[in-house]
Motif scaffolding. Structure first.
Motif, PDB file in Angstrom:
ATOM      1  N   GLY A 129      12.027  -8.052  -8.677  1.00 44.06           N
ATOM      2  CA  GLY A 129      12.068  -8.183  -7.227  1.00 44.06           C
ATOM      3  C   GLY A 129      10.701  -7.948  -6.614  1.00 44.06           C
ATOM      4  O   GLY A 129       9.750  -7.529  -7.284  1.00 44.06           O
ATOM      5  N   ASP A 130      10.582  -8.215  -5.329  1.00 46.70           N
ATOM      6  CA  ASP A 130       9.317  -8.099  -4.625  1.00 46.70           C
ATOM      7  C   ASP A 130       9.094  -6.675  -4.118  1.00 46.70           C
ATOM      8  O   ASP A 130      10.050  -5.926  -3.858  1.00 46.70           O
ATOM      9  CB  ASP A 130       9.283  -9.045  -3.425  1.00 46.70           C
ATOM     10  N   ILE A 131       7.823  -6.331  -3.957  1.00 51.21           N
ATOM     11  CA  ILE A 131       7.440  -5.113  -3.246  1.00 51.21           C
ATOM     12  C   ILE A 131       6.466  -5.506  -2.150  1.00 51.21           C
ATOM     13  O   ILE A 131       5.756  -6.517  -2.263  1.00 51.21           O
ATOM     14  CB  ILE A 131       6.817  -4.050  -4.172  1.00 51.21           C
ATOM     15  N   GLU A 132       6.443  -4.701  -1.082  1.00 48.20           N
ATOM     16  CA  GLU A 132       5.639  -5.050   0.094  1.00 48.20           C
ATOM     17  C   GLU A 132       4.837  -3.847   0.559  1.00 48.20           C
ATOM     18  O   GLU A 132       5.314  -2.712   0.508  1.00 48.20           O
ATOM     19  CB  GLU A 132       6.553  -5.522   1.230  1.00 48.20           C
ATOM     20  N   GLN A 133       3.613  -4.130   0.992  1.00 48.71           N
ATOM     21  CA  GLN A 133       2.747  -3.098   1.545  1.00 48.71           C
ATOM     22  C   GLN A 133       1.933  -3.725   2.662  1.00 48.71           C
ATOM     23  O   GLN A 133       1.571  -4.902   2.590  1.00 48.71           O
ATOM     24  CB  GLN A 133       1.810  -2.549   0.461  1.00 48.71           C
ATOM     25  N   SER A 134       1.658  -2.982   3.725  1.00 46.79           N
ATOM     26  CA  SER A 134       0.818  -3.496   4.796  1.00 46.79           C
ATOM     27  C   SER A 134      -0.106  -2.390   5.287  1.00 46.79           C
ATOM     28  O   SER A 134       0.233  -1.206   5.258  1.00 46.79           O
ATOM     29  CB  SER A 134       1.661  -4.053   5.949  1.00 46.79           C
ATOM     30  N   THR A 135      -1.284  -2.809   5.736  1.00 47.44           N
ATOM     31  CA  THR A 135      -2.335  -1.887   6.147  1.00 47.44           C
ATOM     32  C   THR A 135      -2.926  -2.333   7.469  1.00 47.44           C
ATOM     33  O   THR A 135      -3.169  -3.532   7.669  1.00 47.44           O
ATOM     34  CB  THR A 135      -3.447  -1.825   5.082  1.00 47.44           C
TER      35      THR A 135
END
Length: 418
Positions: A129-135
């Protein structure tokens, strides 16, 4: 009396880091990112997102501007999962360990852009599955994570582990080594404490990271065991690539955030292993723990110091270290680096105030070698240039050694200054 031969910045730093006596006390304030980014005159996202210039280039420009001794932590040695090629990845820094991730697994896009802030998102695809990160990247401030990869530990940790792999390889090339110029800086690379690693990939606040250790101790222990083996492999790889030093990054591992029980359970055993590897490979081993770190120094020096260098030894009110005491207890066994207060004279005082604090710091720990004049943590972006110049020039003026390790130009009393 014979004059000590002048050294390059790298020679000077390495001599002090090995607890020797260089030509003078190295002066290396921690200007990690805010000062170099500010000096470019550009919005910070130009540096952090567009590499225009890279942070390493900006840092070395700042080193030359101030005439200081450099501490370069902006390079890399690529590596990680043996199933993946050795590539410089778009998501390398999000794991804090320059992990190679094939670009075809990564979607990267700016999801917000205005005059004051950009937000960049990464979606990484795995078979699980996908993982998500934002900065968020700000015009005049360092980046800040909006979301991190591990939102549900039982669901998302296996995806991270798949990316990091079960067997590892490391390149032999030191990326951006040429930026240190003609021996203008030490070239170091970082490994992270388990607390710092977990805080870097765990969604939510640092409090959530701490809750995990108490709410899911069995699962966290299993993740820690994996992290230990990965970090040992990475440390060997970095050492064999020929770095000058390994920095154990423990910014979140001070008693300002966690407690001695967590430190002894999750951090100290890793420190022992990293120290052992560095000594086997002949590479300097360096501990960074800001905030309240007196107990950290004591735990890492219980029998013999695990590290060749300990920093930044913050003093009150930000920390709880008495530099004179630490020099007296451990200065003959390891080098010390610190500890001008970044929230005091450097930002609010006059150049004269800064000079006085430099003298007090050199009186506390400068004589006998094995000391690097620095700051208690990263220098804030609003610190006046003239105060940094005052720190550096005072360090050079009063920090010159004679062959016996004394500082003959250092005033014995503050009142003895012209």
């Amino acid at each position: 009396m014979a004059k000590t031969k002048e050294m390059t910045s790298r020679q000077r730093m390495l001599t002090a880091m090995r607890n020797g006596i260089p030509d003078r006390v190295p002066v290396s304030p921690d200007i990690s990112n805010m000062i170099p980014a500010r000096l470019t005159g550009k919005p910070f996202w130009e540096i952090y997102v567009l590499d225009n210039p890279s942070l390493g280039e900006a840092y070395m420009s700042a080193v030359r501007y101030f005439g200081m001794d450099g501490w370069f932590l902006y390079g890399a040695v690529m590596g990680g999962n043996k199933q993946f090629p050795l590539v410089q990845s778009d998501v390398e820094f999000l794991f804090y360990d320059n992990i190679s991730v094939p670009k075809e697994l990564v979607e990267r896009k700016i999801i917000r852009r205005d005059e004051e802030k950009w937000v960049e998102q990464w979606i990484v695809h795995t078979p699980l599955g996908d993982i998500e990160q934002s900065t968020a990247y700000f015009r005049n401030a360092p980046p800040w994570d909006v979301s991190n990869f591990v939102k549900n530990i039982s669901e998302d940790w296996p995806k991270i582990r798949w990316l990091m792999g079960e067997d590892w390889h490391w390149d032999s090339k030191k990326i951006d080594y040429e930026l240190i110029g003609r021996d203008e800086a030490v070239y170091g690379l970082q490994v992270h404490s388990f607390v710092d690693f977990w805080d870097g990939i765990r969604n939510g606040s640092s409090e959530q990271m701490i809750f995990d250790f108490y709410d899911q101790p069995d699962l966290m222990h299993q993740i820690w065991l994996y992290f230990l083996e990965f970090t040992k492999s990475r440390t060997r790889g970095l050492c064999r690539a020929g770095v000058d030093e390994i920095l154990m990054q423990g910014s979140n591992s001070s008693m300002s955030l966690i407690n001695p029980t967590l430190y002894r359970q999750y951090i100290l055993p890793v420190n022992r292993e990293i120290s052992k590897i560095c000594r086997q490979e002949g590479v300097i081993c360096h501990l960074h723990t800001c905030g309240k770190s007196r107990e950290v120094v004591e735990m890492n020096c219980e029998k013999a110091p695990l590290f060749d260098v300990i920093e930044p030894l913050e003093k009150p009110p930000n920390g709880n270290v008495n530099l004179s005491e630490i020099k007296r207890r451990y200065g003959n066994m390891c080098a010390l680096k610190g500890n001008l207060l970044t929230t005091g004279n450097l930002v609010n005082g006059t150049p004269r105030d800064v000079e006085m604090e430099v003298i007090e710091t050199l009186q506390a720990a400068g004589e006998g070698g094995g000391f690097i004049l620095s700051t208690g943590d990263q220098v804030g972006g609003n610190t006046p240039d003239e105060n940094l110049f005052a720190m550096i020039e005072a360090g050079k003026k009063y920090g010159r050694y004679d062959p016996n390790g004394a500082l003959p130009d250092l005033p014995r009393k503050i009142g003895n200054i012209d």
